[in-house]
Write a protein that holds these residues in place. Structure first.
Motif, PDB file in Angstrom:
ATOM      1  N   TRP B 121       0.825  -1.211   0.000  1.00  0.00           N
ATOM      2  CA  TRP B 121       0.000   0.000   0.000  1.00  0.00           C
ATOM      3  C   TRP B 121       0.851   1.249   0.000  1.00  0.00           C
ATOM      4  O   TRP B 121       0.485   2.262  -0.595  1.00  0.00           O
ATOM      5  N   VAL B 122       2.009   1.174   0.640  1.00  0.00           N
ATOM      6  CA  VAL B 122       2.912   2.326   0.594  1.00  0.00           C
ATOM      7  C   VAL B 122       3.488   2.480  -0.815  1.00  0.00           C
ATOM      8  O   VAL B 122       3.637   3.595  -1.327  1.00  0.00           O
ATOM      9  N   TYR B 123       3.771   1.341  -1.460  1.00  0.00           N
ATOM     10  CA  TYR B 123       4.233   1.407  -2.852  1.00  0.00           C
ATOM     11  C   TYR B 123       3.171   2.058  -3.735  1.00  0.00           C
ATOM     12  O   TYR B 123       3.466   2.937  -4.545  1.00  0.00           O
ATOM     13  N   LEU B 124       1.915   1.647  -3.538  1.00  0.00           N
ATOM     14  CA  LEU B 124       0.835   2.244  -4.325  1.00  0.00           C
ATOM     15  C   LEU B 124       0.771   3.751  -4.092  1.00  0.00           C
ATOM     16  O   LEU B 124       0.600   4.540  -5.027  1.00  0.00           O
ATOM     17  N   LEU B 125       0.982   4.148  -2.836  1.00  0.00           N
ATOM     18  CA  LEU B 125       0.977   5.578  -2.528  1.00  0.00           C
ATOM     19  C   LEU B 125       2.082   6.293  -3.318  1.00  0.00           C
ATOM     20  O   LEU B 125       1.867   7.363  -3.896  1.00  0.00           O
ATOM     21  N   SER B 126       3.277   5.674  -3.359  1.00  0.00           N
ATOM     22  CA  SER B 126       4.384   6.322  -4.078  1.00  0.00           C
ATOM     23  C   SER B 126       4.044   6.453  -5.566  1.00  0.00           C
ATOM     24  O   SER B 126       4.377   7.459  -6.197  1.00  0.00           O
ATOM     25  N   VAL B 127       3.359   5.453  -6.113  1.00  0.00           N
ATOM     26  CA  VAL B 127       2.957   5.532  -7.520  1.00  0.00           C
ATOM     27  C   VAL B 127       1.955   6.662  -7.720  1.00  0.00           C
ATOM     28  O   VAL B 127       2.064   7.449  -8.674  1.00  0.00           O
ATOM     29  N   LEU B 128       1.003   6.773  -6.786  1.00  0.00           N
ATOM     30  CA  LEU B 128      -0.012   7.827  -6.933  1.00  0.00           C
ATOM     31  C   LEU B 128       0.631   9.211  -6.828  1.00  0.00           C
ATOM     32  O   LEU B 128       0.269  10.128  -7.573  1.00  0.00           O
ATOM     33  N   ILE B 129       1.591   9.355  -5.912  1.00  0.00           N
ATOM     34  CA  ILE B 129       2.271  10.650  -5.796  1.00  0.00           C
ATOM     35  C   ILE B 129       2.995  10.977  -7.097  1.00  0.00           C
ATOM     36  O   ILE B 129       2.944  12.097  -7.611  1.00  0.00           O
ATOM     37  N   LEU B 130       3.653   9.953  -7.656  1.00  0.00           N
ATOM     38  CA  LEU B 130       4.385  10.172  -8.903  1.00  0.00           C
ATOM     39  C   LEU B 130       3.427  10.573 -10.030  1.00  0.00           C
ATOM     40  O   LEU B 130       3.688  11.513 -10.782  1.00  0.00           O
ATOM     41  N   MET B 131       2.300   9.860 -10.113  1.00  0.00           N
ATOM     42  CA  MET B 131       1.334  10.164 -11.172  1.00  0.00           C
ATOM     43  C   MET B 131       0.723  11.549 -10.956  1.00  0.00           C
ATOM     44  O   MET B 131       0.390  12.247 -11.914  1.00  0.00           O
ATOM     45  N   ALA B 132       0.596  11.947  -9.700  1.00  0.00           N
ATOM     46  CA  ALA B 132       0.021  13.269  -9.418  1.00  0.00           C
ATOM     47  C   ALA B 132       0.857  14.368 -10.046  1.00  0.00           C
ATOM     48  O   ALA B 132       0.347  15.420 -10.429  1.00  0.00           O
ATOM     49  N   SER B 133       2.167  14.110 -10.208  1.00  0.00           N
ATOM     50  CA  SER B 133       3.011  15.185 -10.733  1.00  0.00           C
ATOM     51  C   SER B 133       2.661  15.508 -12.190  1.00  0.00           C
ATOM     52  O   SER B 133       3.053  16.556 -12.691  1.00  0.00           O
ATOM     53  N   PHE B 134       1.910  14.645 -12.878  1.00  0.00           N
ATOM     54  CA  PHE B 134       1.463  14.994 -14.227  1.00  0.00           C
ATOM     55  C   PHE B 134       0.400  16.090 -14.193  1.00  0.00           C
ATOM     56  O   PHE B 134       0.122  16.712 -15.199  1.00  0.00           O
ATOM     57  N   PHE B 135      -0.212  16.277 -13.029  1.00  0.00           N
ATOM     58  CA  PHE B 135      -1.375  17.179 -12.981  1.00  0.00           C
ATOM     59  C   PHE B 135      -1.122  18.461 -12.201  1.00  0.00           C
ATOM     60  O   PHE B 135      -2.022  19.232 -11.991  1.00  0.00           O
TER      61      PHE B 135
END
Lengths: 467, 579
Positions: B121-135
């Motif tokens: 779940w922490v890995y998923l969080l890191s992915v979401l943070i990374l994807m957020a940088s597109f927006f």
């Protein structure tokens, strides 16, 4: 079967590609033939291994697929394993030894090498040659200013006679070893000339070096090969390898640091007198006349105006036969006979009060904003211009003129001259505009930018009144 | 109280009671493995799309108005970072590590199942943070995946506001996730192996994943500290990496920082990272080759020591990424020597793979095709590494397309071929269904030939001196027009390869629902995961009793035995003799 055939085709194809492909090293123009030789040794060793391993693989696939017999049972074979290890180690040593030997030469410049500094900044090159004393003066980022772009220590005697080359092109004499001292004003860059084979990073806070002896006269591209921001791919320079006589003639034309510091300040009063000619087209107040295709020229920084006038005078700008409005500037330049007159008139124009130009074009500012992301890296987020980047102000300028210049840059009508320092960059950047509409859009966005600060205008008009 | 080995303890399994605890907040290593894999592959698809956009620009410049230099550099950066960290590292260790370690070692689960769940779940969080940088305003960072300062946080680079901040935070969060997972993998391998599973009986997959995890635990902290230091430089004006410099005509407020220090820290992580991806691939491909060649892996002990040796050496070669960085040039001697030494154990691994095929009985099914494809691409990529590792040869080739070609062959194509081979190989175990051979073969052929026609020409563009990370190449005299043709053909090949991956997704999804029911051990493999009482294995893996191991993992085609494989849990007296 299919697998074996395809693998064989891949191996044969790779070898054939190696010999038939049109892409190979550029012709060598320096002493570093030893590097090419080391690469060839590496090619032979690795090529033999590549072919041998894959032929063995192909043989196994052919011979041992879907057998009716069982596989062998052979967990280990110490003799074979040790043997292969020893052979591999010998092959590795055969590549490493010459490599280290040549590296030893590369990091140790010969005593007779002369030193030349290449200075990088986003996204251009400048150069500094030692003067008569044969030494370069010390530098510090704190000394960098519009009058001292190299950041040379003004108190260092050795720096006074340094020759400053503000063009992106530098000359070096053939057959004389040269050590490039590499320095960066801002971020990492990399000084690379394919024909010389060697390259090195520029690191802010350090002076790095590399040396070579140019062996062939000619002109070679200098590329930045360390990602340095949006303009990385447009950061180009040229090194011209000259005969000694040509080099001497070229270096005699360069200015020393002391000479650049001793220039008297420009006199706007003289500039005002010279401006009389310009007035006919650009207007008394410099606000431009669209019917005469003369853009507004107020609101621009002095260095930019002087730079463009110099380019017109030297035929760097306005010489393209399709640039008919640029061509009209060239004869006018006869009225500005020397550098001093250009500086005077530039100072006068830069001091004129500035009013926002009228809006004449329409476009989709929202779309334009997306294009402007690229522009703002040099021209600033509100189009204010960044003189240190050579980027003029855009906001409040004649919008029809901006569109025309974008068109000219994109189509090589402006900026394509090899000596146009920033023109190449603009040409490369103007690629983002795929059609006329996109240029209208970005200029429509520039039109929405705040007009020049009220306060600035007042100061400018005060100064004008005093004169 | 006497010490009781973990394998002997009646471990309390908190069996899931609801759909949510079974599939969402699951502590079962197999479910976590699938969660990791799906997330990693999903984010990998994003990175693949980004590479397609880059290739469109390079192949057809002046055609696509939605790609400007800012975006191009953002695509380059995000493509690299996602592929290396969020796809390859996460899929090999979080995906295959999680699935295979307990099953292959004969454990019921990871030693710390709850922490294992948190890791995902922490890995998923890191992915979401990374994807957020597109927006965010300014978009993601465009500093290149190496994130070199000063430009990563200096004017002139895209995403120097929120973009780089989110990237560094995401990396930090990823490292937290990796550490939780990694400690689990290491502890499980060392402490929770079943009876008889000595270290030298472990399958090479486990050895590869285990060694890679140790590397990760030692290497990621270097990345973490450099991310923190760069964030401090960026936000509160420290000068770890930032020297005094004049950016856009303004003198900054930093003084005395060293950009080269960042590069040392980055590559102290970055080079082991190459092996964090490569070692699991080495291990897994060894098992695929051995199983489908029906022959023991040749030189098992040498293979184990090669994995461990490569892992150890990988910590003293990092500066071969920095030969032209302006570091002390005398380092070149040391790092060129260590780098070429690492070629020896690597070459031994290649020899042993092909020697395993020698006098085997090769079953050329889909996993085996991918494994043999890997031998070809890895040999190619490994050999070109000898160019770049040999310091003086690196001078003309550094920062050119040769580098791009090399690392994509060795770190992109090769591990990805292993990943696909591994997914096909274990698909019957994971899902209980068989996949389509035909689709799998098409997928293999198009991927192998497509990727080779992408990367082979790149090496030669590199010899020519074509620089990497260029948005456009015009105005350069030494680059001939034929290089543009090469760029077009590379782009077309890249788009074909990208489209080919649709076959893989169709195959997986179709087979999941309509595939033939798989045998528990369709390949006749010896390792423990194929010997579970249920297929797919249920929570707890082994039913009432843990398996007991009597032999190494490679008893294929043992003379005198009836079958051509003897599973690890078959005692000597139970081996059926040949007639």
């Amino acid at each position: 079967m299919l697998l074996a055939v395809v693998l064989l085709l891949l191996v044969v194809g790779t070898v054939a590609f190696h010999f038939l492909s049109p892409w190979w090293f550029t012709p060598l123009a320096s002493n570093w033939g030893t590097i090419d030789l080391t690469i060839l040794i590496t090619f032979w060793v690795t090529g033999v291994v590549f072919i041998a391993v894959n032929l063995f693989l192909i043989y196994c696939v052919l011979k041992f697929r879907n057998r009716t017999e069982r596989a062998d049972y052979e967990p280990e074979n110490t003799k074979l394993e040790v043997g292969l290890t020893v052979i591999t180690a010998i092959g590795v040593a055969a590549m490493l030894a010459p490599g280290l030997f040549v590296w030893g030469q590369f990091i140790d410049p010969p005593d007779e090498a002369w030193e030349l500094e290449a200075l990088g900044q986003q996204w251009r090159w400048m150069y500094r040659l030692p003067g008569e004393d044969g030494e370069l003066g010390t530098t510090d980022p704190g000394f960098i200013s519009a009058d001292n772009p190299f950041g040379i220590n003004p108190h260092d005697e050795r720096g006074q006679d340094d020759l400053l080359v503000s063009s992106s092109e530098v000359h070096i004499p053939v057959d004389r070893p040269v050590t490039f001292l590499l320095r960066s004003k801002d971020v990492l860059h990399n000084f690379a000339v394919a024909q010389f084979r060697v390259k090195m990073d520029l690191v802010p806070g350090l002076v790095t070096y590399m040396w070579l002896t140019p062996t062939e006269t000619g002109t070679y591209d200098i590329l930045c090969e360390e990602l340095c921001g949006v303009g990385h791919f447009a950061m180009r320079g040229r090194v011209v390898v000259d005969s000694q006589e040509d080099f001497d003639a070229w270096s005699a034309q360069q200015v020393t640091f002391a000479e650049t510091q001793a220039l008297p300040p420009p006199d706007p009063t003289i500039g005002q007198a010279l401006y009389g000619t310009c007035m006919a087209c650009h207007g008394v107040d410099g606000s431009g006349v669209e019917q005469l295709n003369a853009p507004k020229i107020t609101g621009l920084d002095e260095a930019y105006i002087a730079h463009q006038l110099t380019n017109f005078k030297k035929g760097i700008r306005g010489a393209n036969e399709e640039d008919k409005y640029g061509q009209t500037m060239a004869p006018m330049m006869a009225l500005l006979p020397d550098d001093a007159s250009i500086r005077h008139v530039s100072a006068y124009v830069a001091g004129l009060p500035d009013e926002q130009a009228a809006t004449t074009i329409e476009g989709d500012a929202e779309m334009g904003k997306r294009y402007y992301v690229t522009c703002e890296q040099c021209h600033g987020d509100i189009g204010q211009g960044i003189p240190a980047m050579g980027a003029p102000r855009l906001s409040g300028q004649s919008d029809w003129y901006l569109v025309r210049q974008l068109f000219n840059f994109k189509h090589g009508i402006r900026g394509a001259h090899p000596d146009d320092l920033y023109g190449f960059q603009m040409g490369a950047m103007a690629r983002i505009f795929r059609d006329q509409q996109s240029m209208f859009d970005v200029v429509a966005y520039i039109n929405t930018m705040p007009s020049p600060a009220e306060g600035e205008n007042q100061i400018a008009s005060l100064e004008l009144n005093q004169e | 109280m006497a010490y009781v080995p973990i394998a002997d303890r009646g471990q309390e399994m908190s069996h899931p009671h609801s759909w949510v605890t079974k599939y969402v907040w699951s502590q079962d290593h197999k479910v976590i493995a699938i969660q990791y894999s799906i997330t990693a592959i999903a984010v990998g698809v994003v990175a693949m799309v980004l590479s397609g956009l880059m290739r469109l620009q390079l192949g057809f410049p002046d055609t696509f108005s939605f790609i400007d230099p800012n975006q191009y550099y953002q695509f380059v950066t995000m493509h690299g970072m996602i592929m290396v960290i969020y796809l390859l590292t996460a899929l090999f260790l979080g995906g295959f590590g999680n699935y295979l370690i307990p099953l292959m070692c004969g454990a019921r689960d990871m030693v710390f199942p709850y922490m294992n769940m948190l890791s995902y779940w922490v890995y998923l969080l890191s992915v979401l943070i990374l994807m957020a940088s597109f927006f965010v305003p300014g978009g993601p960072t465009g500093a290149g995946w190496t994130l070199y300062p000063p430009q990563a946080i200096a004017q002139g680079t895209p995403g120097i506001g929120a973009g780089i901040l989110l990237m560094l935070i995401s990396l930090g969060v990823f490292i937290v996730a990796f550490t939780m997972g990694g400690l689990n993998y290491v502890t499980t391998v060392l402490q929770a192996r079943t009876h008889g599973m000595t270290l030298m009986r472990m399958p090479l997959s486990v050895w590869g994943i285990f060694t890679a995890t140790v590397l990760g635990l030692l290497a990621f902290p270097a990345l973490l500290v450099s991310a923190i230091m760069m964030t401090l430089d960026n936000l509160i004006g420290t000068s770890f990496f930032m020297p005094a410099m004049v950016s856009m005509g303004e003198l900054n407020e930093h003084e005395g920082g060293s950009p080269v220090l960042f590069q040392h820290l980055f590559w102290f992580f970055g080079h082991p990272e190459v092996y964090i991806v490569a070692l699991p691939a080495f291990g897994i491909v060894s098992d695929l080759i051995s199983t489908h060649a029906r022959k023991n892996i040749f030189g098992y002990r040498m293979m184990v020591w090669a994995i461990v040796g490569i892992g150890a050496l990988s910590f003293i070669v990092w500066a071969h990424h920095m030969y032209v960085s302006g570091m002390n040039p005398y380092f070149g001697f040391f790092f060129a020597t260590t780098t070429l030494i690492i070629a020896v154990p690597t070459a031994i691994k290649v020899y042993n793979w092909v020697l395993t095929l020698w006098r085997g009985n090769l079953q050329l099914n889909v996993p085996m095709l991918f494994a043999i494809g890997f031998i070809f691409t890895f040999t190619h990529g490994g050999l070109t590494g000898l160019f770049l590792g040999n310091v003086v040869v690196d001078l003309p080739l550094s920062d050119t397309y040769f580098v791009v070609g090399h690392f994509h062959m060795v770190m992109g194509v090769s591990p990805v071929l292993v990943l696909f081979g591994a997914i096909y190989h274990w698909f019957p175990k994971i899902t209980g269904k068989m996949f389509s051979e035909t689709l799998g073969k098409w997928h293999f052929w198009l991927t192998l030939l497509g990727t080779y026609s992408i990367y082979l020409p790149m090496h030669y563009l590199g010899f020519l001196g074509v620089p990497r990370r260029y948005f456009a190449f015009d105005g350069t005299d030494f680059i001939p027009a034929s290089a543009e043709a090469a760029n077009v053909s590379i782009t077309v090949a890249a788009l074909i390869v990208a489209a080919t991956q649709i076959l893989f997704f169709i195959n997986v999804i179709y087979s999941l629902f309509y595939g033939k029911k798989a045998d528990p051990n369709p390949w006749g493999a010896t390792t423990l995961e194929w010997q579970t009482p249920q297929n797919p294995p249920e929570h707890g893996n082994w039913g009432d009793e843990l398996p007991r191991v009597y032999r190494w993992a490679y008893d294929y085609s043992v003379p005198g035995a009836k079958q051509d494989f003897i599973p690890q849990n078959v005692p000597p007296e139970a081996v059926e003799k040949a007639e």
